[in-house]
Design a protein around this motif. Structure first.
Motif, short mmCIF file in Angstrom:
data_model
loop_
_atom_site.label_atom_id
_atom_site.label_comp_id
_atom_site.label_asym_id
_atom_site.label_seq_id
_atom_site.Cartn_x
_atom_site.Cartn_y
_atom_site.Cartn_z
N ALA A 48 0.83 -1.20 0.00
CA ALA A 48 0.00 0.00 0.00
C ALA A 48 0.87 1.25 0.00
O ALA A 48 0.62 2.20 -0.76
CB ALA A 48 -0.93 -0.01 1.22
N ALA A 49 1.90 1.27 0.84
CA ALA A 49 2.77 2.45 0.92
C ALA A 49 3.54 2.67 -0.38
O ALA A 49 3.69 3.80 -0.84
CB ALA A 49 3.74 2.30 2.09
N LEU A 50 4.02 1.59 -0.99
CA LEU A 50 4.80 1.70 -2.21
C LEU A 50 3.96 2.14 -3.40
O LEU A 50 4.44 2.86 -4.28
CB LEU A 50 5.47 0.36 -2.53
CG LEU A 50 6.59 -0.09 -1.60
CD1 LEU A 50 6.94 -1.55 -1.87
CD2 LEU A 50 7.83 0.79 -1.77
N CYS A 51 2.70 1.71 -3.43
CA CYS A 51 1.85 1.92 -4.61
C CYS A 51 0.83 3.04 -4.42
O CYS A 51 -0.02 3.25 -5.29
CB CYS A 51 1.12 0.62 -4.98
SG CYS A 51 2.24 -0.75 -5.33
N GLY A 52 0.90 3.76 -3.31
CA GLY A 52 0.00 4.88 -3.10
C GLY A 52 -1.45 4.46 -2.91
O GLY A 52 -2.36 5.12 -3.43
N MET A 53 -1.68 3.37 -2.20
CA MET A 53 -3.03 2.90 -1.91
C MET A 53 -3.23 2.80 -0.41
O MET A 53 -2.29 2.95 0.37
CB MET A 53 -3.26 1.50 -2.52
CG MET A 53 -3.09 1.39 -4.01
SD MET A 53 -3.47 -0.32 -4.53
CE MET A 53 -2.86 -0.27 -6.20
N THR A 54 -4.46 2.52 -0.02
CA THR A 54 -4.73 2.24 1.38
C THR A 54 -4.57 0.74 1.62
O THR A 54 -4.81 -0.07 0.70
CB THR A 54 -6.15 2.65 1.77
OG1 THR A 54 -7.09 1.89 1.00
CG2 THR A 54 -6.38 4.14 1.52
N PRO A 55 -4.17 0.32 2.82
CA PRO A 55 -4.06 -1.12 3.10
C PRO A 55 -5.36 -1.88 2.87
O PRO A 55 -5.34 -3.03 2.42
CB PRO A 55 -3.63 -1.15 4.57
CG PRO A 55 -2.92 0.14 4.79
CD PRO A 55 -3.66 1.15 3.94
#
Length: 439
Positions: A48-55
């Protein structure tokens, strides 16, 4: 607490495995993320952090309850997990393409390695790319080379304004790589000027990718421009780049980031001294972001600050940087209307946008297309279907001469809002025109 280690990318043996290549080819991101977790130890929170998403979104994708289809998000996954673009049916990603060491492409947040004093680099390998060979053949960099390159950048911006930026991407990126190579053979004042030119080309590349709605790649180039300008303590240019990143964050559904970037841009502009026109534009960037957050009070306060700063700038436009002089009274008026339209205050927004459109130059094709879209939006919010479709038709006519997926995306967004009125005559007419122009 120690800082997280830089992400090294997926293991080469995983990337090369037929199973992983198959799920990438099929864009089965549930399996892509499962492989990343099981074979590389990249857990959902890290994905999520790497791809700009929420967990939670990553969890839904991994469980198969949600899929990915939007190209911007797929690009973020490719860049975040370092999956080569071709494996996901994308063009080569910026980080896959070797660049000159002085201004090498990098992912957001990764520091550039500065060249050695005087422009020498730590690499001793023979140049093998065509850019390297052509630069060697050119010989010594001269001041006239710089002047010619600056003229090309000015022409790119003119073409971007008139026709959109998407088609400029290969040329601009090529020029950026070329200037990166030229920096190897320059020193002193000439090298500093080339670095400033590289920063401007990186910003232009970011803008062109932003106009093409390829937000991840745009963010990479904007970050590169920011690092180059920071190295020269060029606070006004940094404010310019941050303002672009704020606008992109608003488009990309990250209004909280957009506010932070706009405020940071304002801080940077203040560090450069008295620049009221720049501040007026930056306060309007903040107003857009606050409107996207639905914070009406903060949005109005930002609009008031923008107007007050503009009053201070009257008669002093020639003192402002050339890149902000587009922000004239017409732009202030129309942008105020757009901010209010984003808040849903359509009755106040419509006359402002209409007045801005009336004042604008006919050469500002893309800007007029955007403003016509927002006028149509304000009119539709008030239930005036005939006027809304007429204004959207104006946006379509202007779009026909543009290469700007961002403009076309706005038009398609408006079309989706017309779904409840699909059988009405104005909508049928608009849809026919849309098919003729956009396909």
């Amino acid at each position: 607490m120690s800082a997280p280690q830089p992400y090294p990318g997926l293991p080469p043996e995983l990337v090369a495995s037929p199973e992983f290549q198959r799920v990438c080819r099929e864009r089965d991101f549930s399996q892509v993320f499962q492989f990343a977790k099981k074979k590389a130890g990249v857990y959902p929170s890290r994905i999520a952090a790497l791809c700009g998403m929420t967990p939670s979104r990553v969890g839904e994708i991994m469980s198969g309850r949600r899929s990915l289809a939007h190209i911007d998000v797929i690009e973020r996954v490719a860049d975040g997990l370092r999956i080569p673009g071709a494996m996901l049916g994308l063009a080569h990603r910026p980080w896959e393409i070797p660049a000159g060491p002085a201004v090498a492409e990098q992912a957001p947040g990764r520091a550039l390695t500065p060249p050695a004093e005087g422009g020498a680099t730590q690499e001793s390998t023979e140049p093998s790319g065509i850019d390297d060979l052509l630069t060697l053949a050119d010989g010594k960099v001269t001041r006239s080379t710089l002047v010619a390159l600056q003229s090309s950048v000015e022409d790119y911006w003119r073409r971007d304004d008139e026709h959109g930026g998407a088609s400029l991407r290969p040329a601009v990126v090529g020029h950026l790589r070329y200037v990166s190579q030229l920096m190897r053979g320059a020193d002193g004042a000439l090298r500093r000027d080339l670095q400033s030119l590289a920063a401007e080309l990186a910003r232009l590349a970011g803008w062109a990718y932003f106009d093409a709605r390829q937000y991840s790649t745009a963010r990479t180039h904007f970050t590169q421009a920011l690092r180059l300008s920071r190295g020269q303590d060029d606070y006004l240019f940094m404010a310019n780049v941050l303002s672009c990143m704020s606008l992109q964050a608003t488009y990309d559904g990250n209004p909280t980031d957009a506010v932070a970037l706009a405020c940071k841009a304002q801080d940077s502009a203040r560090a450069a001294g008295d620049q009221p026109l720049v501040m007026s534009m930056l306060h309007m960037r903040e107003a857009f972001a606050q409107a996207a957050l639905r914070d009406s009070m903060a949005c109005r306060q930002a609009i008031d600050r923008s107007r007050d700063a503009y009053e201070l700038a009257r008669g002093r436009e020639a003192e402002a940087p050339t890149w902000v002089r587009y922000f004239d009274e017409s732009k202030l008026i129309v942008d105020t209307g757009i901010a209010l339209a984003r808040l849903g205050e359509s009755a106040r927004a419509e006359p402002l946008i209409a007045e801005g459109l009336r004042r604008e130059s006919g050469a500002q094709q893309r800007g007029r297309a955007f403003h016509a879209f927002w006028l149509a939006t304000a009119q539709l919010q008030q239930g005036n279907l005939d006027a809304a479709c007429e204004s959207a038709g104006m946006a379509l006519d202007l779009t026909a001469s543009l290469d700007s997926p961002r403009v076309a995306g706005h038009v398609r967004e408006f079309h989706r809002r017309l779904a409840p009125y699909a059988r009405e005559a104005p909508v049928i007419t608009f849809e026919q025109k849309m098919r003729d122009i956009l396909g």
